[in-house]
Motif scaffolding. Structure first.
Motif, PDB file in Angstrom:
ATOM      1  N   LYS A 116     -23.263  36.220  16.607  1.00  0.00           N
ATOM      2  CA  LYS A 116     -23.349  34.790  16.325  1.00  0.00           C
ATOM      3  C   LYS A 116     -23.701  34.016  17.590  1.00  0.00           C
ATOM      4  O   LYS A 116     -24.443  33.040  17.564  1.00  0.00           O
ATOM      5  CB  LYS A 116     -22.029  34.276  15.754  1.00  0.00           C
ATOM      6  N   GLY A 117     -23.193  34.507  18.725  1.00  0.00           N
ATOM      7  CA  GLY A 117     -23.445  33.829  19.983  1.00  0.00           C
ATOM      8  C   GLY A 117     -24.914  33.839  20.363  1.00  0.00           C
ATOM      9  O   GLY A 117     -25.372  32.967  21.097  1.00  0.00           O
ATOM     10  N   LYS A 168     -19.539  27.766  22.535  1.00  0.00           N
ATOM     11  CA  LYS A 168     -18.346  27.879  21.692  1.00  0.00           C
ATOM     12  C   LYS A 168     -18.177  26.632  20.816  1.00  0.00           C
ATOM     13  O   LYS A 168     -18.556  25.526  21.207  1.00  0.00           O
ATOM     14  CB  LYS A 168     -17.104  28.070  22.571  1.00  0.00           C
ATOM     15  N   GLU A 169     -17.562  26.851  19.658  1.00  0.00           N
ATOM     16  CA  GLU A 169     -17.463  25.791  18.665  1.00  0.00           C
ATOM     17  C   GLU A 169     -16.693  24.566  19.156  1.00  0.00           C
ATOM     18  O   GLU A 169     -16.997  23.438  18.783  1.00  0.00           O
ATOM     19  CB  GLU A 169     -16.793  26.336  17.377  1.00  0.00           C
ATOM     20  N   ASP A 170     -15.682  24.766  20.003  1.00  0.00           N
ATOM     21  CA  ASP A 170     -14.848  23.642  20.441  1.00  0.00           C
ATOM     22  C   ASP A 170     -15.337  23.018  21.751  1.00  0.00           C
ATOM     23  O   ASP A 170     -14.622  22.233  22.366  1.00  0.00           O
ATOM     24  CB  ASP A 170     -13.392  24.092  20.596  1.00  0.00           C
ATOM     25  N   ARG A 171     -16.553  23.368  22.158  1.00  0.00           N
ATOM     26  CA  ARG A 171     -17.087  22.852  23.419  1.00  0.00           C
ATOM     27  C   ARG A 171     -18.273  21.923  23.144  1.00  0.00           C
ATOM     28  O   ARG A 171     -18.958  22.047  22.137  1.00  0.00           O
ATOM     29  CB  ARG A 171     -17.519  23.993  24.344  1.00  0.00           C
ATOM     30  N   THR A 172     -18.513  21.026  24.102  1.00  0.00           N
ATOM     31  CA  THR A 172     -19.591  20.054  23.975  1.00  0.00           C
ATOM     32  C   THR A 172     -20.736  20.386  24.923  1.00  0.00           C
ATOM     33  O   THR A 172     -20.591  21.207  25.840  1.00  0.00           O
ATOM     34  CB  THR A 172     -19.081  18.639  24.292  1.00  0.00           C
ATOM     35  N   ASP A 228     -25.970  30.777  18.302  1.00  0.00           N
ATOM     36  CA  ASP A 228     -25.257  29.570  18.734  1.00  0.00           C
ATOM     37  C   ASP A 228     -24.398  29.952  19.938  1.00  0.00           C
ATOM     38  O   ASP A 228     -23.226  30.286  19.776  1.00  0.00           O
ATOM     39  CB  ASP A 228     -24.404  29.044  17.585  1.00  0.00           C
ATOM     40  N   ASN A 258     -17.754  28.135  28.681  1.00  0.00           N
ATOM     41  CA  ASN A 258     -18.187  27.466  27.451  1.00  0.00           C
ATOM     42  C   ASN A 258     -19.162  28.314  26.658  1.00  0.00           C
ATOM     43  O   ASN A 258     -19.376  28.072  25.477  1.00  0.00           O
ATOM     44  CB  ASN A 258     -18.873  26.136  27.794  1.00  0.00           C
ATOM     45  N   GLY A 293     -18.767  38.034  16.784  1.00  0.00           N
ATOM     46  CA  GLY A 293     -18.847  36.886  17.685  1.00  0.00           C
ATOM     47  C   GLY A 293     -20.038  36.989  18.607  1.00  0.00           C
ATOM     48  O   GLY A 293     -20.710  36.002  18.902  1.00  0.00           O
ATOM     49  N   LYS A 343     -20.344  31.851  25.009  1.00  0.00           N
ATOM     50  CA  LYS A 343     -19.723  33.082  24.504  1.00  0.00           C
ATOM     51  C   LYS A 343     -20.156  34.298  25.316  1.00  0.00           C
ATOM     52  O   LYS A 343     -19.337  35.164  25.635  1.00  0.00           O
ATOM     53  CB  LYS A 343     -20.100  33.277  23.033  1.00  0.00           C
TER      54      LYS A 343
END
Length: 611
Positions: free
Chosen positions: A502-503, A509-513, A506, A486, A499, A488
């Motif tokens: 940016k990691g 990953k964008e699609d993870r909770t 943040d 999850n 990437g 990066k």
């Protein structure tokens, strides 16, 4: 401040640490001095050019593969789970090699029994070829394609099967408790090879049995050679601490005790009063007190005990002289004095453990059309559970197929009020589009296995609805799916500079909770995935309390010292907070991050990590 590195258990380092405990003198500046180790082992080192060994193309790679650390994680899937908040059972979708790696910390030496029914390598079953570089990425790519069999005409036919089995067995051994055992179903295609690699992985001294199971009640008349009616189950223990249980006595066995003298000892049966092992002291004449007839033991035999004891038994009525009192002496064998169980033998009949047709009928009762071709009967797995588990054991099956093992665990729990927990692992192998399973709405084997657990559990609750405590039967399961990390920074597939930069701001990953990340942290720490979790609020920030407050995880942004002090107050109020995890970029500023470490230490929390 320490950062979590995202790595699973380092098995190589673990082996070195174990070696250090045994031979601390062979460690030189952190390295192993093999010459010194050889000196300590003396004549036990085989230095000859020729030696007894079992090898095949790819074996060295297998050993290295089993020692690699994982780059993946397990993501929760609440939608396809059952009783998520209360169940202690797990169903994991993914390549079992990678899943076994991920479970190394959380289940290290905790599994009491492993049962697997791997591909038999008959030419039609799928043999997974592992990717030695990135198994998670390879798994995700391959599960989107059609699976391929390993035909007997293929090159290195046996080697491919051995390359699949060997690393998985090595990893599975680490999960077994010291008093645990593994049971492996196989037929005679790979029986000899399987026994050789098990001897190597578990040790020849830990071989328990090769059980022959009578799987078919009828022979195949169209067979060109012999009709095969047997499968085999190889049994290995983890260590000498394993103690097998006795099997429950059957009604048929107890029915032999059909007499009752109303003497307060209960039912009994007549038994031979003589034995083969000869003792002169036990060779004497017994006189029937009713007829005066004398009886001597058969030639070459003697009575089971001495004359004084026999005379005492006669007075107590424990020696039986026939219904009319005119017969030869026999021993009254009381049911309450015999061993309250049966020693397992190495031949299991279909009367005792079921057969293939019974297994198909079982699954047909749950589904209108059987969606799985080769299930095992639950009676077979129940027999294994009875021999090798107690009521609180963890049971693992990493070739779980249609989830017969989970079904059997729930069934036995419903009968003996047990609390056994199962961990099922299965590759989501696609179902053929022409199959009944696919037509019934099951795109892959995992969907069959999960649905079977759902239906079987409800059926068991209905079947035993009048049994006290049945409402507490755990028929649920938490579903987790193998995926890339999850985070990066922990995913070797995220290589682009943009990437990566940016990691740093943040990291998730964008699609993870946050919940996805929570379970990945639990795996890294080696925390059981079924441990109680609670979402809490700390000064307006969402956090997770793991294991009734043992660990606090907060992955929110803008953290201030108020949040840190609130966690410290929770510790002072009596919560056993031992660990705290935050996002490295989640602090309001660097001063907060710096002061947070000292503040938590002040409250007695030493284990403080960031991601």
């Amino acid at each position: 401040m320490n950062k979590l590195d995202g790595k699973t258990m380092d098995l190589v380092q673990h082996n070195i640490d174990e070696l250090k405990k045994l031979f601390p003198e062979v460690i030189t500046e952190g390295k192993i001095d093999f010459d010194r180790l050889r000196l300590l082992l003396g004549d036990e080192v085989d230095t000859g050019k020729e030696k007894y060994e079992f090898t095949w193309p790819g074996k060295s790679d297998c050993i290295r593969l089993s020692q690699q650390q994982s780059t993946g994680t397990l993501r929760p899937d609440k939608e396809s789970s059952k009783d998520w908040d209360t169940t202690k059972n797990l169903y994991i979708e993914g390549d079992n090699l990678e899943v076994l790696r991920l479970l190394q910390k959380a289940y290290h030496r905790k599994v009491k029994m492993i049962y697997i029914d791997p591909p038999y390598n008959t030419g039609n079953d799928f043999i997974y070829k592992d990717d030695y570089k990135d198994n998670v990425k390879s798994y995700k790519e391959k599960t989107e394609q059609s699976m391929k069999a390993n035909p007997a005409t293929a090159g290195r036919y046996h080697s491919e099967w051995l390359n699949m089995m060997y690393p998985r067995l090595r990893l599975a051994k680490n999960l077994l408790s010291d008093d645990g055992a593994i049971f492996i179903s196989i037929d005679d295609t790979e029986l000899d090879n399987l026994k050789k690699i098990c001897n190597e992985v578990f040790g020849e001294e830990n071989f328990i049995a090769c059980i022959a199971w009578h799987k078919n009640y009828a022979s195949a008349n169209d067979s060109k050679g012999f009709s095969s009616v047997l499968d085999y189950i190889l049994v290995y223990r983890k260590s000498e601490n394993f103690v097998r249980n006795l099997l429950p006595r059957t009604d048929k066995q107890n029915s032999l005790y059909k007499y009752d003298s109303n003497d307060g000892y209960g039912p009994w049966r007549p038994d031979n009063l003589s034995v083969k092992t000869y003792s002169k002291e036990y060779d004497f004449t017994i006189i029937n007190p009713t007829t005066g007839v004398e009886y001597n033991p058969p030639k070459g035999r003697c009575w089971v005990t001495n004359k004084n004891t026999i005379d005492k038994w006669i007075k107590e009525g424990r020696v039986f002289f026939g219904q009319t009192g005119n017969g030869a002496p026999q021993l009254k064998r009381y049911l309450n004095e015999v061993q309250q169980g049966v020693v397992p033998i190495t031949y299991w009949s279909y009367d005792e453990c079921g057969h293939n047709d019974e297994a198909r009928k079982e699954i047909k009762q749950l589904f209108s059309e059987p969606p799985f071709d080769t299930p095992k009967p639950t009676r077979l797995i129940k027999q294994i559970l009875n021999i090798s588990t107690n009521k609180d054991s963890i049971v693992l099956d990493f070739f779980s197929g249609s989830s017969t093992t989970a079904h059997a665990v729930m069934k036995l729990n419903s009968q003996d009020d047990g609390n056994r927990k199962f961990v099922m692992v299965q590759l989501p192998e696609p179902c053929n589009e022409d199959s009944e399973a696919y037509k019934a709405g099951f795109p892959n084997i995992c969907e069959i296995g999960k649905e079977r657990i759902r239906r079987a559990g409800e059926n068991l609750k209905e079947e035993y609805k009048d049994k006290e405590g049945i409402e507490n039967l755990d028929i649920g399961f938490k579903v987790f799916k193998l995926d890339t990390s999850n985070l990066k920074a922990w995913d070797p597939d995220v290589e682009e500079l943009e990437g990566t930069l940016k990691g740093m701001v943040d990291p998730i990953k964008e699609d993870r909770t946050q919940e996805d990340m929570l379970y990945e942290i639990m795996l890294i720490y080696g925390i059981d995935l079924t441990i109680p979790l609670e979402e809490i609020q700390i000064k307006g920030k969402t956090a997770y309390s793991v294991g009734l407050g043992y660990m606090i995880v907060c992955l929110e942004d803008g953290l201030t010292l108020d949040v840190i002090e609130a966690i410290g107050a929770m510790k002072q109020s009596g919560q056993e907070i031992a660990r705290v995890v935050f996002r490295d970029s989640g602090f309001a500023d660097d001063n907060v991050k710096t002061n947070a470490v000292q503040l938590l230490k002040k409250f007695g929390i030493e284990d403080f990590r960031t991601i």
